[in-house]
Write an enzyme that holds these catalytic residues in place. Structure first.
Site, PDB file in Angstrom:
ATOM      1  N   ALA A  22       2.057   3.463  -6.384  1.00  0.00           N
ATOM      2  CA  ALA A  22       0.800   3.090  -7.026  1.00  0.00           C
ATOM      3  C   ALA A  22       0.023   4.290  -7.567  1.00  0.00           C
ATOM      4  CB  ALA A  22      -0.070   2.310  -6.044  1.00  0.00           C
ATOM      5  N   HIS A 121      10.099  -3.634  -6.060  1.00  0.00           N
ATOM      6  CA  HIS A 121       9.150  -4.630  -5.579  1.00  0.00           C
ATOM      7  C   HIS A 121       8.886  -5.710  -6.617  1.00  0.00           C
ATOM      8  CE1 HIS A 121       7.503  -1.674  -2.279  1.00  0.00           C
ATOM      9  NE2 HIS A 121       8.700  -2.150  -2.017  1.00  0.00           N
ATOM     10  N   CYS A 132      14.104 -23.023  -6.845  1.00  0.00           N
ATOM     11  CA  CYS A 132      15.344 -22.963  -7.632  1.00  0.00           C
ATOM     12  C   CYS A 132      15.585 -21.584  -8.242  1.00  0.00           C
ATOM     13  CB  CYS A 132      15.359 -24.046  -8.719  1.00  0.00           C
ATOM     14  SG  CYS A 132      14.282 -23.712 -10.133  1.00  0.00           S
ATOM     15  N   THR A 195       3.388   7.871  -4.053  1.00  0.00           N
ATOM     16  CA  THR A 195       3.681   6.838  -3.070  1.00  0.00           C
ATOM     17  C   THR A 195       3.356   7.361  -1.685  1.00  0.00           C
ATOM     18  OG1 THR A 195       5.472   5.614  -1.951  1.00  0.00           O
ATOM     19  CG2 THR A 195       6.134   7.503  -3.316  1.00  0.00           C
TER      20      THR A 195
HETATM   21 ZN    ZN Z   1      12.270 -24.668  -9.666  1.00  0.00          ZN
END
Ligand code: ZN
Length: 248
Positions: A22, A121, A132, A195
């Site tokens: 960051a 990340h 899904c 970091t």
């Molecule tokens: Zn989905």
């Protein structure tokens, strides 16, 4: 070891892997998490927002999270001199990978090649369905939020959607982490920038690189748990020192 020495090391290195956190984006107006002005330093409760279990079970928290995504400073932010310096480093042909803990997309916007940027990340620029796994542009989900849906569900399966970022309680994508590990193991200089090196497994990339004999250089305003292992630690402002380090 000072800037001049690190600059020589960097000039002599043949394979450089960079890890950013960051701290490289704060000059672009994106607050960090654990620094003195950090999001979680100032508001420890905000961390709950990033816990997967809380997100799954609390529709009001999801609605807040979508509003926060819409208002995220990353959409307006511009890359800074630190990002630009890493583009220059890539142009020398010696950058193995640019591993980033950041989700803001600023490395790519600065001109780093998307195939070199390893977003361990995840990214704010996509939404994903937690049922899904379907990925869609974040802009589509945010358009639905703007049109009045507080918590836009997956258009295919109706599942809960989230930014394609890694929340607490959520594992990193194995294939992405593997690429980062290979890049750390295969460099002769590992540069950790902005970091706090407090989040695993990202921080352990330093171990991997150092064990393989790479020089470890840390550029961060605050102390990190890896400072004693590092060959050099620079506390200078990232936007000033990175351009100096990569200057030919
Ligand atoms: Zn989905």
């Amino acid at each position: 070891m000072g800037v001049a020495t690190v600059r020589q090391w960097l000039a002599a290195a043949e394979r450089v892997t960079v890890l950013t956190g960051a701290g490289i984006s704060t000059d672009s107006g994106i607050p960090d998490f654990r620094g003195p002005q950090g999001v979680w330093t100032k508001d420890p409760g905000a961390e709950r927002m990033f816990t997967l279990q809380a997100y799954l079970h609390d529709p009001a928290l999801r609605a807040t999270a979508w509003r926060n995504r819409a208002a995220h400073p990353a959409w307006q932010a511009r890359p800074n001199a630190g990002h630009a310096a890493l583009v220059d480093l890539e142009r020398t042909g010696r950058l193995v990978a640019l591993v980033t803990q950041n989700i803001d997309g600023l490395h790519q916007r600065a001109g780093s090649s998307p195939e070199r940027v390893i977003e361990i990340h995840g990214t704010l620029s996509a939404a994903e369905c937690l049922d899904c796994d379907r990925r869609t542009p974040m802009a589509e989900a945010l358009a639905r939020v703007a049109a009045g849906e507080p918590d836009p569900a997956c258009a295919v399966c109706g599942g809960i959607q989230k930014a394609a970022t890694i929340s607490f309680g959520q594992a990193l994508r194995r294939e992405v982490l593997d690429v980062a590990l290979v890049a750390a193991a295969g460099c002769d200089l590992f540069l950790a920038v902005g970091t706090s090196l407090q989040v695993q497994p990202a921080a352990s990339l330093c171990d991997v690189a150092a064990r393989r004999g790479a020089r470890l250089v840390i550029v961060n305003a605050e102390p990190t748990p890896y400072d004693s292992m590092a060959d050099a630690v620079l506390r200078d402002a990232i936007g000033v020192v990175l351009p100096e380090l990569v200057r030919p």
